[in-house]
Write a protein that holds these residues in place. Structure first.
Motif, short mmCIF file in Angstrom:
data_model
loop_
_atom_site.label_atom_id
_atom_site.label_comp_id
_atom_site.label_asym_id
_atom_site.label_seq_id
_atom_site.Cartn_x
_atom_site.Cartn_y
_atom_site.Cartn_z
N GLN A 82 -6.74 7.70 -3.81
CA GLN A 82 -6.00 8.86 -4.31
C GLN A 82 -4.68 8.44 -4.94
O GLN A 82 -4.29 8.95 -6.01
CB GLN A 82 -5.75 9.86 -3.18
N GLY A 83 -3.99 7.49 -4.30
CA GLY A 83 -2.73 7.00 -4.84
C GLY A 83 -2.91 6.28 -6.16
O GLY A 83 -2.13 6.47 -7.10
N ALA A 84 -3.93 5.44 -6.25
CA ALA A 84 -4.19 4.71 -7.49
C ALA A 84 -4.47 5.67 -8.64
O ALA A 84 -3.96 5.48 -9.76
CB ALA A 84 -5.35 3.73 -7.31
N CYS A 85 -5.27 6.69 -8.38
CA CYS A 85 -5.58 7.68 -9.43
C CYS A 85 -4.33 8.46 -9.83
O CYS A 85 -4.09 8.71 -11.01
CB CYS A 85 -6.69 8.62 -8.97
N LYS B 173 0.84 -1.21 0.00
CA LYS B 173 0.00 0.00 0.00
C LYS B 173 0.87 1.25 0.00
O LYS B 173 0.61 2.21 -0.71
CB LYS B 173 -0.95 0.00 1.20
N SER B 174 1.92 1.22 0.81
CA SER B 174 2.82 2.37 0.92
C SER B 174 3.66 2.56 -0.35
O SER B 174 3.74 3.66 -0.89
CB SER B 174 3.72 2.17 2.14
N THR B 175 4.25 1.48 -0.83
CA THR B 175 5.16 1.56 -1.99
C THR B 175 4.42 1.87 -3.29
O THR B 175 4.83 2.75 -4.04
CB THR B 175 5.94 0.24 -2.14
N LEU B 176 3.35 1.14 -3.57
CA LEU B 176 2.67 1.28 -4.85
C LEU B 176 1.64 2.40 -4.89
O LEU B 176 1.46 3.04 -5.93
CB LEU B 176 1.99 -0.05 -5.24
N VAL C 204 0.35 5.26 0.22
CA VAL C 204 -0.36 5.41 1.49
C VAL C 204 0.70 5.71 2.55
O VAL C 204 1.72 5.02 2.63
CB VAL C 204 -1.16 4.13 1.86
N SER C 205 0.46 6.72 3.32
CA SER C 205 1.43 7.15 4.34
C SER C 205 1.65 6.06 5.39
O SER C 205 0.69 5.46 5.89
CB SER C 205 0.90 8.42 5.01
#
Length: 166
Positions: free
Chosen positions: A91-94, A64-67, A70-71
């Protein structure tokens, strides 16, 4: 939305694909407890590249953090199964995929819940829509692990159809 939940996953993914294509949008997925089953359903729909470009399966905190960026503070403070993590996942995926629409799912499908006492069947969802902050929701599903995953996949798809149709 309740009527949508009665539909099979294949019908929901087809309906979502048509809606995204009409709106000239593409979706990305960030999945934990559903293990890529949302992405699989979307890939089984005709004209998939028109509305789906990529998906992420991030089961561990490290993934989750790397890809998805996610903090680590979020994961330490709120755990992987939380509103905050679901929101950061979508938000990260987008951001990584450059897609304007996203679905994120993180939860405890079972048989066990979280070490913090969160029961099995607890699933957090987050959806991203163009120009809006993430929309989050928590649901508790009953049944065995397979049933919880199936319910979560249906819910994620049905909710996004509802959000895009408003």
């Amino acid at each position: 939305m309740n009527s949508l939940l009665c539909l099979p996953v294949a019908m929901l993914s087809s309906q979502l694909g048509e809606l995204l294509t009409q709106k000239k949008l593409r979706v990305t997925t960030a999945e934990s407890c559903t293990g890529g089953q949302i992405a699989t359903a979307l890939c089984a729909t005709g004209d998939t590249p028109e509305f789906f470009g990529s998906g992420f399966v991030t089961f561990t905190d490290e993934a989750k953090s790397t890809l998805l960026h996610v903090s680590t503070d979020t994961l330490a403070r709120w755990t992987a199964v939380s509103e905050q993590t679901a929101s950061e996942m979508v938000q990260g995926a987008c951001a990584v995929s450059h897609e304007p629409v996203g679905i994120a799912v993180t939860g405890y499908a079972g048989p066990d819940g979280g070490e913090d006492g969160t029961p099995a069947g607890t699933v957090w969802f987050a959806w991203a829509l163009p120009g809006e902050p993430p929309i989050t929701e928590m649901r508790r599903f009953s049944g065995d692990c397979t049933s919880v995953v199936e319910q979560a996949v249906k819910y994620a798809l049905a909710a996004l159809i509802t959000l895009l149709s408003r």
